[in-house]
Design a protein around this motif. Structure first.
Motif, PDB file in Angstrom:
ATOM      1  N   LYS A  24       0.630  -1.349   0.013  1.00 29.93           N
ATOM      2  CA  LYS A  24       0.073  -0.121   0.176  1.00 29.93           C
ATOM      3  C   LYS A  24       0.932   1.390  -0.063  1.00 29.93           C
ATOM      4  O   LYS A  24       0.655   2.155  -0.915  1.00 29.93           O
ATOM      5  N   ILE A  80      -6.430  -9.103  -6.122  1.00 28.25           N
ATOM      6  CA  ILE A  80      -5.969  -7.905  -5.766  1.00 28.25           C
ATOM      7  C   ILE A  80      -4.538  -7.624  -6.549  1.00 28.25           C
ATOM      8  O   ILE A  80      -4.342  -6.600  -7.079  1.00 28.25           O
ATOM      9  N   GLU A  83      -5.062  -7.009  -9.978  1.00 34.75           N
ATOM     10  CA  GLU A  83      -5.542  -5.754 -10.461  1.00 34.75           C
ATOM     11  C   GLU A  83      -4.228  -4.629 -10.268  1.00 34.75           C
ATOM     12  O   GLU A  83      -4.281  -3.701 -11.007  1.00 34.75           O
ATOM     13  N   MET A  84      -3.594  -4.759  -9.351  1.00 34.38           N
ATOM     14  CA  MET A  84      -2.297  -3.759  -9.152  1.00 34.38           C
ATOM     15  C   MET A  84      -1.514  -4.138 -10.123  1.00 34.38           C
ATOM     16  O   MET A  84      -1.071  -2.701 -10.687  1.00 34.38           O
ATOM     17  N   THR A 101      -9.983   2.896  -0.304  1.00 34.79           N
ATOM     18  CA  THR A 101     -11.191   2.593  -0.106  1.00 34.79           C
ATOM     19  C   THR A 101     -11.800   1.459   0.677  1.00 34.79           C
ATOM     20  O   THR A 101     -10.825   0.741   0.795  1.00 34.79           O
ATOM     21  N   LYS A 103     -13.749  -0.877   0.356  1.00 35.15           N
ATOM     22  CA  LYS A 103     -14.048  -2.053  -0.264  1.00 35.15           C
ATOM     23  C   LYS A 103     -12.582  -2.779  -0.230  1.00 35.15           C
ATOM     24  O   LYS A 103     -12.274  -3.917  -0.067  1.00 35.15           O
ATOM     25  N   GLU A 104     -11.551  -2.119  -0.599  1.00 37.67           N
ATOM     26  CA  GLU A 104     -10.188  -2.484  -0.991  1.00 37.67           C
ATOM     27  C   GLU A 104      -9.797  -2.995   0.302  1.00 37.67           C
ATOM     28  O   GLU A 104      -9.261  -4.105   0.350  1.00 37.67           O
ATOM     29  N   LEU A 107     -11.367  -6.139   1.749  1.00 40.45           N
ATOM     30  CA  LEU A 107     -10.656  -7.292   1.087  1.00 40.45           C
ATOM     31  C   LEU A 107      -9.237  -7.639   1.524  1.00 40.45           C
ATOM     32  O   LEU A 107      -8.959  -8.897   1.817  1.00 40.45           O
ATOM     33  N   LEU A 108      -8.503  -6.741   1.699  1.00 44.98           N
ATOM     34  CA  LEU A 108      -7.105  -6.908   1.761  1.00 44.98           C
ATOM     35  C   LEU A 108      -7.037  -7.379   3.516  1.00 44.98           C
ATOM     36  O   LEU A 108      -6.325  -8.076   3.965  1.00 44.98           O
TER      37      LEU A 108
END
Length: 196
Positions: A24, A80, A83-84, A101, A103-104, A107-108
């Motif tokens: 992140k 994930i 997507e990154m 966010t 949502k992200e 999930l993480l």
């Protein structure tokens, strides 16, 4: 389970969250203490909540949790990570790289704490003994809060470390972050089947 064992367990459980926090931080253009604390709160909160939920569920669900925990973590981390990497390979400059966010982060946080749910089930079999004289439930709650606190601290540090490295390498750093997530997902799956 004594305090030293619990501390070692907490550090071990927080390593996945630390690695994702570094990812992140890689993607963030500008870092603030607020962003570090948001990441730390998500990961620390779930690392505290999941073992307690596992403890409450108890031993009857141990076989089910063990059989799917690695797959859930694998799928979430790989999706994930892909997507990154996809976004890092894109031509246009992304403006949302430093957003967090719900949502992200959800999930993480779930992906990095699913193994803590299984650990919580073991608390139903191996009592936590942090404070002598305190009840079993209170000791378990204190143990879970300790796991969450250590994860919070390491996650905040991970964001900071990732940002220092990522500021120099931009999209390559985000690509590396996505690759790390995929490798982490594969590692969890492999450890489930061939570890220990």
């Amino acid at each position: 389970m004594d305090l030293l064992t619990l501390l070692l367990l907490a550090v071990g459980l927080s390593m996945d969250a630390f690695a994702v926090s570094v990812c992140k931080g890689l993607a963030m253009r500008k870092i603030t203490w607020k962003k570090c604390c948001i990441v730390g709160a998500w990961f620390g909160g779930f690392q505290a909540l999941m073992p307690f939920a596992g403890y409450v569920l108890g031993i009857q669900f141990e076989a089910f949790i063990d059989s799917v925990a690695a797959w859930i973590a694998f799928v979430l981390l790989v999706l994930i990570g892909i997507e990154m990497i996809r976004e890092a390979a894109g031509k246009e400059e992304r403006m949302e790289t430093d957003t967090l966010t719900a949502k992200e982060m959800f999930l993480l946080a779930v992906a990095t704490s699913i193994d803590a749910l299984a650990v919580g089930v073991t608390f139903a079999c191996v009592p936590v003994a942090v404070i002598s004289g305190a009840g079993r439930g209170m000791n378990t709650l204190i143990g879970c809060l300790l796991i969450g606190g250590i994860t919070f601290i390491l996650s905040c540090a991970g964001v900071r470390i990732g940002n220092e490295f990522g500021a120099r390498y931009k999209s390559r750093a985000e690509f590396a972050g996505g690759a790390i997530l995929i490798v982490l997902g594969v590692k969890i799956l492999l450890e489930h089947y061939w570890g220990n």
